[in-house]
Write an enzyme that holds these catalytic residues in place. Structure first.
Site, PDB file in Angstrom:
ATOM      1  NE  ARG A  33     -18.891  21.512  14.394  1.00 45.40           N
ATOM      2  CZ  ARG A  33     -17.947  20.643  13.460  1.00 45.40           C
ATOM      3  NH1 ARG A  33     -16.861  20.878  13.294  1.00 45.40           N
ATOM      4  NH2 ARG A  33     -18.574  19.762  12.845  1.00 45.40           N
TER       5      ARG A  33
ATOM      6  NE  ARG B  27     -10.992  20.268  15.345  1.00 47.60           N
ATOM      7  CZ  ARG B  27     -10.965  19.478  14.203  1.00 47.60           C
ATOM      8  NH1 ARG B  27     -10.499  18.349  14.297  1.00 47.60           N
ATOM      9  NH2 ARG B  27     -12.132  19.807  13.563  1.00 47.60           N
TER      10      ARG B  27
ATOM     11  CG  ASP C 117     -21.295  15.505  15.652  1.00 49.35           C
ATOM     12  OD1 ASP C 117     -20.319  16.395  15.572  1.00 49.35           O
ATOM     13  OD2 ASP C 117     -21.623  14.753  15.036  1.00 49.35           O
TER      14      ASP C 117
HETATM   15  O1  CP3 Z   1     -21.735  24.325  17.416  1.00 48.53           O
HETATM   16  C1  CP3 Z   1     -21.215  23.842  18.361  1.00 48.53           C
HETATM   17  O2  CP3 Z   1     -20.270  24.672  19.080  1.00 48.53           O
HETATM   18  C2  CP3 Z   1     -22.016  22.622  19.106  1.00 48.53           C
HETATM   19  C3  CP3 Z   1     -21.322  21.428  18.761  1.00 48.53           C
HETATM   20  C4  CP3 Z   1     -21.311  20.816  17.472  1.00 48.53           C
HETATM   21  C5  CP3 Z   1     -20.521  19.998  17.070  1.00 48.53           C
HETATM   22  N1  CP3 Z   1     -20.862  19.570  15.586  1.00 48.53           N
HETATM   23  C6  CP3 Z   1     -19.347  19.533  17.591  1.00 48.53           C
HETATM   24  C7  CP3 Z   1     -18.112  18.930  16.951  1.00 48.53           C
HETATM   25  C8  CP3 Z   1     -22.386  20.693  16.274  1.00 48.53           C
HETATM   26  C9  CP3 Z   1     -23.727  21.565  16.422  1.00 48.53           C
HETATM   27  C10 CP3 Z   1     -21.951  19.910  15.179  1.00 48.53           C
HETATM   28  C11 CP3 Z   1     -23.104  19.596  14.232  1.00 48.53           C
HETATM   29  C12 CP3 Z   1     -22.558  18.818  13.094  1.00 48.53           C
HETATM   30  N2  CP3 Z   1     -21.722  17.557  13.332  1.00 48.53           N
HETATM   31  C13 CP3 Z   1     -22.845  18.820  11.768  1.00 48.53           C
HETATM   32  C14 CP3 Z   1     -23.944  19.959  11.227  1.00 48.53           C
HETATM   33  C15 CP3 Z   1     -23.210  21.230  11.172  1.00 48.53           C
HETATM   34  C16 CP3 Z   1     -22.169  21.176   9.892  1.00 48.53           C
HETATM   35  O3  CP3 Z   1     -20.967  21.417  10.333  1.00 48.53           O
HETATM   36  O4  CP3 Z   1     -22.419  20.876   8.739  1.00 48.53           O
HETATM   37  C17 CP3 Z   1     -22.261  17.763  10.793  1.00 48.53           C
HETATM   38  C18 CP3 Z   1     -22.383  17.620   9.514  1.00 48.53           C
HETATM   39  C19 CP3 Z   1     -21.517  17.105  12.176  1.00 48.53           C
HETATM   40  C20 CP3 Z   1     -20.780  15.801  11.870  1.00 48.53           C
HETATM   41  C21 CP3 Z   1     -19.224  15.819  12.198  1.00 48.53           C
HETATM   42  N3  CP3 Z   1     -19.177  15.987  13.458  1.00 48.53           N
HETATM   43  C22 CP3 Z   1     -18.187  15.854  11.194  1.00 48.53           C
HETATM   44  C23 CP3 Z   1     -18.167  15.678   9.865  1.00 48.53           C
HETATM   45  C24 CP3 Z   1     -17.065  16.086  12.287  1.00 48.53           C
HETATM   46  C25 CP3 Z   1     -15.820  15.935  11.521  1.00 48.53           C
HETATM   47  C26 CP3 Z   1     -15.077  17.177  11.313  1.00 48.53           C
HETATM   48  C27 CP3 Z   1     -14.106  18.203  12.133  1.00 48.53           C
HETATM   49  O5  CP3 Z   1     -14.619  19.110  12.281  1.00 48.53           O
HETATM   50  O6  CP3 Z   1     -13.583  17.624  12.842  1.00 48.53           O
HETATM   51  C28 CP3 Z   1     -17.452  16.137  13.361  1.00 48.53           C
HETATM   52  C29 CP3 Z   1     -16.626  16.349  14.712  1.00 48.53           C
HETATM   53  C30 CP3 Z   1     -16.853  17.323  15.666  1.00 48.53           C
HETATM   54  N4  CP3 Z   1     -18.394  18.010  16.006  1.00 48.53           N
HETATM   55  C31 CP3 Z   1     -16.149  18.312  16.010  1.00 48.53           C
HETATM   56  C32 CP3 Z   1     -16.673  19.281  16.858  1.00 48.53           C
HETATM   57  C33 CP3 Z   1     -16.048  20.336  17.811  1.00 48.53           C
HETATM   58  C34 CP3 Z   1     -14.521  18.266  15.904  1.00 48.53           C
HETATM   59  C35 CP3 Z   1     -14.088  17.068  16.868  1.00 48.53           C
HETATM   60  C36 CP3 Z   1     -12.836  17.310  17.446  1.00 48.53           C
HETATM   61  O7  CP3 Z   1     -12.569  18.022  18.673  1.00 48.53           O
HETATM   62  O8  CP3 Z   1     -11.682  16.671  17.197  1.00 48.53           O
END
Ligand code: CP3
Length: 359
Positions: free
Chosen positions: A38, A42, A88
């Site tokens: 990540r 944000r 994602d």
């Molecule tokens: O790592 C990176 O920078 C690459 C992008 C990436 C995102 N999500 C961007 C994202 C990657 C590799 C993921 C993987 C992901 N997504 C996982 C596996 C890793 C982990 O964290 O366990 C999972 C379970 C998800 C599902 C997901 N996506 C959730 C549960 C959420 C909401 C939680 C949150 O942090 O808001 C997301 C949204 C998400 N995916 C964001 C980002 C940058 C936040 C969105 C925003 O900008 O509002």
């Protein structure tokens, strides 16, 4: 972006002299290559600006010019050794036709699939076509790295079938995914059908990512640790092994990193049987134990606590130094044990990069 004096050598050698590729190939590169899960997100003001321009998270993932920009932001700011595609894991269900949205403050929301009709309504074929904008992001990022940052490797990814199935069945994030795990016990044939569809769709998607310029693939299995051992073998190790075999048929040499989060002692079996070449370790894993539990020479990646990065200062320094000391002399990729959290001060990330680079 920083220039690289070894750029021409990197271009000549397949696998490039890129530090991340060398470490994943089993070399004890020191100081270890460094990137953070990540790393685009944000906590960065420049990300928040692009995110606001896109409006919605899915729009950001499907507009290649914006997604490429946020993929590259942390590379410009910190000079990490890898750029990870900005997308994602839930974009696979999205591409399979399952309605998905990201609600502010609530995380992902999907229309749950819990019966044969709903699961049968999902599309497996055509996933790579529907993911075309995401593949275009990879092409753009790869072109920029090739021109401006030849030391930096490009990572593509997907969720592992089990973790993606958890979200698809549950319809939202959670702590125990009771509906999904309940379905796996109550109707293993149906749950198995969903898992097989995900193996197939993810194979297509990951191969297409490799063809679009990804040099490494990572499989995020965030909820693997919820399962008891027999279920872990059936729903985590076996589908991951099938997926890895299928991808390797078309891309025999691409390094694949598995991240079976909270696997605990099941890590050893996962390392032996899943077919992945490197392991991402979560924050709870003891690095020295892991090094003894996996096949000799397998690269390990991890596992600083994201909250130590929030704290910064002496706590961050102590934790990071302990990880370096534990992994010195073996193939290692410095990373967090889970994603960066939004409250992370960007200057703490800069301090961590300086510390790791000093070896
Ligand atoms: O790592 C990176 O920078 C690459 C992008 C990436 C995102 N999500 C961007 C994202 C990657 C590799 C993921 C993987 C992901 N997504 C996982 C596996 C890793 C982990 O964290 O366990 C999972 C379970 C998800 C599902 C997901 N996506 C959730 C549960 C959420 C909401 C939680 C949150 O942090 O808001 C997301 C949204 C998400 N995916 C964001 C980002 C940058 C936040 C969105 C925003 O900008 O509002």
């Amino acid at each position: 972006m920083e220039s690289d004096p070894t750029a021409s050598t990197s271009a000549a050698a397949p696998g490039g002299g890129k530090p991340l590729l060398r470490a994943l190939g089993g070399e004890a590169v020191w100081p270890p290559p460094l990137w953070l899960m990540r790393q685009a997100g944000r906590y960065l003001p420049e990300y928040r600006a692009v995110r606001a321009e896109a409006g919605d998270f899915i729009a950001l993932c499907t507009r290649p010019e914006l997604a490429a920009e946020v993929t590259l932001q942390p590379i410009r700011r910190y000079g990490f050794d890898a750029a990870i595609l900005f997308s994602d894991i839930l974009m696979v269900p999205w591409a399979m036709g399952q309605p998905l949205r990201f609600a502010e403050g609530e995380g992902p929301l999907l229309e749950p699939v819990r019966d044969a009709a709903a699961i049968g309504g999902l599309a497996v074929e055509g996933v790579a076509e529907r993911a075309a904008p995401i593949l275009e992001t990879l092409r753009r990022v790869r072109a920029t790295l090739d021109a401006e940052a030849r030391r930096v490797a490009l990572i593509g990814f997907a969720g592992s079938p089990f973790t993606v199935a958890c979200y698809m069945v549950e319809g939202r994030g959670g702590r125990d995914f009771a509906a999904a795990r309940g379905l796996a016990y109550a109707d293993p044939l149906l749950f198995g059908r969903l898992i097989r569809m995900l193996v197939e769709a993810s194979t297509e998607y990951l191969c297409a990512q490799a063809e679009a310029g990804a040099e490494v693939l990572m499989l995020f299995d965030s909820w693997a640790g919820l399962l008891p051992p027999a279920q872990f073998r059936r729903w985590v190790i076996e589908p991951t092994a099938q997926l890895v075999r299928a991808v390797r048929k078309r891309h025999p040499a691409i390094p694949i990193i598995g991240f079976p989060r909270l696997a605990g002692p099941m890590l050893a079996e996962y390392a032996q049987r899943s077919g992945v070449q490197a392991l991402g370790l979560d924050t709870t894993m003891d690095l020295r134990w892991a090094a003894g539990a996996v096949p000799a020479g397998m690269a390990l990646q991890g596992n600083l606590d994201p909250l130590a990065l929030v704290a910064g200062g002496a706590a961050l320094e102590a934790e990071a130094r302990a990880n370096l000391a534990a992994m010195r002399g073996r193939p290692f990729v410095f990373n967090l044990g889970h994603g960066i959290v939004p409250q992370t001060p960007p200057e703490h990330v800069a301090a961590l990069v300086r510390l790791v680079r000093a070896g």
